[in-house]
Motif scaffolding. Sequence first.
Motif: not given
Ligand SMILES: Cc1cc2nc3c(=O)[nH]c(=O)nc-3n(C[C@H](O)[C@H](O)[C@H](O)COP(=O)(O)OP(=O)(O)OC[C@H]3O[C@@H](n4cnc5c(N)ncnc54)[C@H](O)[C@@H]3O)c2cc1C
Length: 555
Positions: A12-18, A45-47, A147-149, A181-184, A322-327
């Motif tokens: 995962g290359g979102g905020p957690a992974g990066l 998404a997050a602001n 993609r990690v399987e 760190g592969d998200g929801a 739920t994104p209220t509070g931005g957490l």
């Molecule tokens: C509309 C909206 C508004 C938001 N507003 C806020 C805010 O204001 N403040 C706040 O703090 N948070 C907010 N959030 C939440 C925030 O976007 C997430 O909590 C945050 O992105 C989580 O980071 P993460 O790295 O854990 O997961 P993600 O950002 O979901 O990153 C996961 C990464 O893993 C990758 N991945 C998934 N599966 C695989 C796999 N099998 N193999 C390899 N890679 C994979 C994905 O492509 C992605 O790059 C909001 C969310 C939404 C939807």
Amino acid sequence: MAQRDAAVIIAGGGPAGLMLANELGRRNVPTLLLCDRPSTTSFPAANATQARSMEHYRRLGFADAVRAVGMPPDYPTDVAYFTRITRHEVARFSLPAARQARALIKTLSGSWSAAELPHRGSQLYVERVLRAEAEKLPSITLRFGWRVERFVDEADGVTVEATRVADNQTQRFTGDYLVGGDGARSVIRKQLGFHFRGEAGVARDYMGGRMLSIWFRAPELYKLIPFPRAWQYWAVNRTQRGLVVAIDGREEFVFMFQLPPDMDEASITDEWACNALDQSLGVHCPLTMIGRLPWTAGLALVAEKFQRGRVFLAGDAVHLFTPTGGLGYNTAIEDAVNLGWKLAAVVNGWGGARLLDSYERERQPVAQRNTGYSRYYANSIGNFTPAPEIEGEGEAGDAARREAGIYLNRHAREEFNIPGITFGARYDGSPIIASDGIREGGGPPPDRANEYIPSAVPGGRAPHAWLGDGRSLYDTLGFEFSLLRLGPNAPDVAGFAKAAAARGMPLTIVDRPEPELGELYAASLALIRPDQIVAWRGDRVPEDVDKLLAMVTGA
Ligand SMILES: Cc1cc2nc3c(=O)[nH]c(=O)nc-3n(C[C@H](O)[C@H](O)[C@H](O)COP(=O)(O)OP(=O)(O)OC[C@H]3O[C@@H](n4cnc5c(N)ncnc54)[C@H](O)[C@@H]3O)c2cc1C
């Protein structure tokens, strides 16, 4: 296991992974990050980056780069509430522009004694900074489009099977540890069999149900709104609620609205979504659609476990808000900070096995706490129903708007001024924190969202101070453990330094003779962890200092 591809593999290359890649790369840990997307997120998404995340970016040296992204430096980050966004303004919380942040934070104290203010800039841009910073680090390999399987956790390492998205080529990678760190929809969490616990499916008038965010370009929109600029524009009425968030401060915006319960999101046309926006605005706005993102509000979920064996989870993989509070994103950043130094300490040989066990012990309660705060804000805004006269003319309409304004002004200050949440998370009871025991002055301060009470009771964020030369106390700390010698009478700490050196534990001694710093910490010595958490404090070097160091390093 033979030669490894990396010490740590991140899915995962979102905020957690990066962020984790940055923490590991700064410590020279060979790390392979695999992400199924071609690059960083393609949707804003997050602001909001909370102040504590900004302090961590500062520690890593790129807070200014993050503060430079998003809206122009002079754009105010006000949060404003309207009946419809071009009609009546009913409440406003004025917040500073990015350009003011650096000077302003130096003038604040009490709840806002901090090195950084929050930054209201989109995740779209922040992730690019996180990626660019990780790319500078020689021990980090980023592979987007993989993609990690699945994984196999063997006693002495992990094997990860991944597919290159472009051509379906499959490859195995080996490492000492794997972090999901592969998200929801984390495949790593699913393979571990960990379930979410908490609240899902909560229905509210707003921020409780299926939501749709549309991202659009509308250079004319500011001309249509006859009110001062804001970062967030909330429409609060009885027929079409919605939130418009400024993305670049010029022409790009996101509109978030809730879908009717019986509506299938796949059937929603751009035209229908634009009409919902027009309803929230109270006027037709010509626009070009850039993208859309369906999501669910009404979640407050935390995974039952964060780790098993050599496999860890971080970010949305283990907590859904739920994104209220931005957490959500900010809690993900702090997971990465907490796990990063611990994994690096173990890989680099000075951290013990118990260090890794402390990750779940410390972060799971914080995830529960933070999802609870988000739920509170979702209830506060989502269950608020304005009086039927809110859009009316005359005295009845004015009275309804005044009443709504009182409520929303209070709500805004509760949701968007949260030093207590951002600075006040604590790791009390952690096995790697040396609690004060019974000590004059009491235990940790109360946990309050809108108030932060600086406290050096071990387990919380090290109290911040600005120094006479204009630097932040944090800028004087070492990158790993630091021992603060505080006040004019701090004892000699040669024994401390010797014990740390014997264990190979990196320790920077920081002399701060200012009496007020001794008072702030209520101690002459304070041991600060790499994540700026107080691990121990005291007035003299403990007799068995090695025992203390063994404890805080999980040996
Ligand atoms: C509309 C909206 C508004 C938001 N507003 C806020 C805010 O204001 N403040 C706040 O703090 N948070 C907010 N959030 C939440 C925030 O976007 C997430 O909590 C945050 O992105 C989580 O980071 P993460 O790295 O854990 O997961 P993600 O950002 O979901 O990153 C996961 C990464 O893993 C990758 N991945 C998934 N599966 C695989 C796999 N099998 N193999 C390899 N890679 C994979 C994905 O492509 C992605 O790059 C909001 C969310 C939404 C939807």
